[in-house]
Design an enzyme around this catalytic site. Structure first.
Site, PDB file in Angstrom:
ATOM      1  N   GLU A 111       1.435  88.223  84.741  1.00 19.80           N
ATOM      2  CA  GLU A 111       0.870  88.379  86.136  1.00 19.80           C
ATOM      3  C   GLU A 111       2.019  88.591  87.314  1.00 19.80           C
ATOM      4  O   GLU A 111       1.259  89.174  88.461  1.00 19.80           O
ATOM      5  CB  GLU A 111       0.873  86.767  86.442  1.00 19.80           C
ATOM      6  CG  GLU A 111      -0.409  86.018  85.667  1.00 19.80           C
ATOM      7  CD  GLU A 111       0.260  85.385  84.634  1.00 19.80           C
ATOM      8  OE1 GLU A 111       1.018  85.796  83.667  1.00 19.80           O
ATOM      9  OE2 GLU A 111      -0.140  84.143  84.356  1.00 19.80           O
ATOM     10  N   SER A 169      -0.325  81.883 100.533  1.00 20.98           N
ATOM     11  CA  SER A 169      -0.228  83.265 101.028  1.00 20.98           C
ATOM     12  C   SER A 169      -1.684  83.815 100.573  1.00 20.98           C
ATOM     13  O   SER A 169      -2.156  83.531  99.831  1.00 20.98           O
ATOM     14  CB  SER A 169       0.648  84.053 100.411  1.00 20.98           C
ATOM     15  OG  SER A 169       0.869  84.001  99.179  1.00 20.98           O
ATOM     16  N   ASP A 173      11.200  85.057  86.922  1.00 16.78           N
ATOM     17  CA  ASP A 173       9.959  84.710  86.682  1.00 16.78           C
ATOM     18  C   ASP A 173       8.999  85.798  86.242  1.00 16.78           C
ATOM     19  O   ASP A 173       7.926  86.087  86.492  1.00 16.78           O
ATOM     20  CB  ASP A 173       9.343  83.949  87.880  1.00 16.78           C
ATOM     21  CG  ASP A 173       7.900  83.309  87.710  1.00 16.78           C
ATOM     22  OD1 ASP A 173       7.521  83.143  86.638  1.00 16.78           O
ATOM     23  OD2 ASP A 173       7.336  83.122  88.711  1.00 16.78           O
TER      24      ASP A 173
HETATM   25  P1  ATP Z   1       2.458  81.759  94.152  1.00 14.17           P
HETATM   26  O1  ATP Z   1       2.848  82.260  95.502  1.00 14.17           O
HETATM   27  O2  ATP Z   1       1.502  80.814  94.130  1.00 14.17           O
HETATM   28  O3  ATP Z   1       3.309  81.852  93.057  1.00 14.17           O
HETATM   29  P2  ATP Z   1       1.308  84.657  93.883  1.00 14.17           P
HETATM   30  O4  ATP Z   1       3.085  85.072  93.721  1.00 14.17           O
HETATM   31  O5  ATP Z   1       0.552  85.271  92.866  1.00 14.17           O
HETATM   32  O6  ATP Z   1       1.308  83.049  93.727  1.00 14.17           O
HETATM   33  P3  ATP Z   1       0.901  86.138  96.120  1.00 14.17           P
HETATM   34  O7  ATP Z   1       2.150  86.944  96.149  1.00 14.17           O
HETATM   35  O8  ATP Z   1       0.473  85.641  97.392  1.00 14.17           O
HETATM   36  O9  ATP Z   1       1.009  84.777  95.259  1.00 14.17           O
HETATM   37  O10 ATP Z   1      -0.261  86.995  95.357  1.00 14.17           O
HETATM   38  C1  ATP Z   1      -1.481  86.720  95.364  1.00 14.17           C
HETATM   39  C2  ATP Z   1      -2.409  87.551  94.328  1.00 14.17           C
HETATM   40  O11 ATP Z   1      -2.537  88.901  95.172  1.00 14.17           O
HETATM   41  C3  ATP Z   1      -1.622  88.081  92.891  1.00 14.17           C
HETATM   42  O12 ATP Z   1      -2.148  87.184  92.176  1.00 14.17           O
HETATM   43  C4  ATP Z   1      -1.927  89.358  92.876  1.00 14.17           C
HETATM   44  O13 ATP Z   1      -2.984  89.564  91.985  1.00 14.17           O
HETATM   45  C5  ATP Z   1      -2.255  89.862  94.409  1.00 14.17           C
HETATM   46  N1  ATP Z   1      -1.212  90.646  94.753  1.00 14.17           N
HETATM   47  C6  ATP Z   1      -0.099  90.406  95.374  1.00 14.17           C
HETATM   48  N2  ATP Z   1       0.578  91.507  95.794  1.00 14.17           N
HETATM   49  C7  ATP Z   1      -0.070  92.655  95.585  1.00 14.17           C
HETATM   50  C8  ATP Z   1       0.030  93.954  95.640  1.00 14.17           C
HETATM   51  N3  ATP Z   1       0.963  94.622  96.500  1.00 14.17           N
HETATM   52  N4  ATP Z   1      -1.239  94.711  95.391  1.00 14.17           N
HETATM   53  C9  ATP Z   1      -2.200  94.130  94.835  1.00 14.17           C
HETATM   54  N5  ATP Z   1      -2.254  93.076  94.621  1.00 14.17           N
HETATM   55  C10 ATP Z   1      -1.393  92.120  95.072  1.00 14.17           C
END
Ligand code: ATP
Length: 322
Positions: A164, A46, A160
């Site tokens: 982070e 994503s 989880d």
């Molecule tokens: P993975 O899917 O590999 O476990 P992830 O859960 O961190 O990784 P995403 O949910 O796509 O993947 O998020 C990617 C990054 O985007 C995160 O590390 C976070 O720092 C940022 N992020 C995610 N959601 C938000 C939000 N609502 N507001 C601000 N930043 C966000």
């Protein structure tokens, strides 16, 4: 890092022809309802963009997932879980969680419209200052605890929880996110279902090595108490700067967890130490708060939280992190 960034959706520029919608039913959103800005983060399948709702100018985060990538990695269940739990939590009105405002899709992508967490993840804030002072550790531990009380009421185990996955909004209050590994419990006493047993056979686990509870490693049971273990790890990390269980390999971390092999550095606040020792307990039901019927009053009452007004946390100004 994301191997292949999900391509940026088309920017909004032109106005849309009005659609015929039944009265009182909000129109299904599309990418054209938003102005997509810069990338703010990337996950394994994503890309997250900052975006603006063209109707009310509200800043949002939009997570865009590549369908092919999800199918290739067999993550359909993970994405569905994330959406289901985000919906439950969003509809509950509970504070301290990222809210899901809308979902939509096009031929190649899924879109999640989320609260924008302006100050990003808690982890870099801890790393920037080395460790939190007691006022900060107490305040953020209290917000996490209240969030866990809401999850318990909703029969959800996050599984989880880690710095982070704890984001910070524009006022520096927490917004818990990332529910892909979470579990909706159907029976409050036992969640040892086929999913868990199959994971035990395959010797795999959900979560992140440093924060995973012993019962998630052995897949015996998963209960809300598993998140209390993670809370213990996070309080330890806020106070000292590093998580309690750390090693060069996941295998060694798991060994440390199973043997409860960790140490407190010199000078560690004894009151925080006492609370952590009551949360980092191998037997899930012996953890502080695990047998509380509603919420976690026995954790709230611990000396570590002395002076915290749990009821008004959301309206308080968080202590400065420095
Ligand atoms: P993975 O899917 O590999 O476990 P992830 O859960 O961190 O990784 P995403 O949910 O796509 O993947 O998020 C990617 C990054 O985007 C995160 O590390 C976070 O720092 C940022 N992020 C995610 N959601 C938000 C939000 N609502 N507001 C601000 N930043 C966000």
């Amino acid at each position: 890092a994301c191997p292949s960034r999900t391509a940026a959706p088309q920017m909004n520029g032109t106005s849309q022809p009005p659609q015929q919608q039944p009265q009182h039913t909000p129109a299904k959103k599309t990418p054209r309802d938003f102005i997509f800005g810069k990338v703010i983060g990337e996950g394994s399948f994503s890309t997250v963009y900052i975006a603006k709702d063209i109707h009310n100018r509200k800043e949002l985060a939009i997570k865009v997932c590549d369908k092919r990538h999800i199918l290739r990695e067999h993550k359909e269940e993970y994405i569905k879980r994330e959406k289901d739990v985000l919906n439950i939590v969003s509809n509950s009105g509970a504070p301290f969680f990222v809210k899901l405002f809308a979902t939509f899709q096009d031929a190649t992508r899924l879109y999640f419209v989320l609260t924008y967490a302006k100050h990003g993840e808690l982890l870099p804030h801890i790393n920037r200052v080395g460790s939190f002072d007691m006022a900060c550790s107490r305040f953020y531990a209290a917000e996490i605890l209240v969030a866990l009380e809401h999850l318990k009421r909703l029969n959800i185990v996050h599984r989880d929880l880690k710095p982070e996955n704890i984001l910070l909004d524009e006022n520096m209050h927490i917004l818990i996110t990332d529910f892909g590994s979470s579990k909706i419990m159907t029976n409050e006493n036992d969640t040892n279902d086929e999913d868990d047993r199959s994971r035990a056979r395959k010797n795999s686990f959900v979560g992140t090595a440093q924060y995973v509870s012993p019962e998630l490693l052995t897949a015996k049971t998963a209960s809300t108490s598993s998140d209390l273990w993670a809370l213990g790890c996070i309080i330890y990390q806020m106070v000292s700067g590093l998580p309690p269980f750390r090693s060069g390999s996941e295998f060694l971390i798991f060994k440390q967890i199973m043997n409860l092999n960790y140490e407190f550095p010199d000078g560690f606040c004894p009151i925080a130490k006492d609370l952590i020792e009551k949360l980092l307990v191998l037997e899930p039901y012996q953890r502080l708060g695990a047998t509380d019927e509603v919420g976690y009053p026995s954790i709230r009452q611990h000396n570590f939280f002395q002076g915290i007004d749990f009821e008004t946390l959301q309206n308080q100004t968080p202590p400065l992190i420095y």
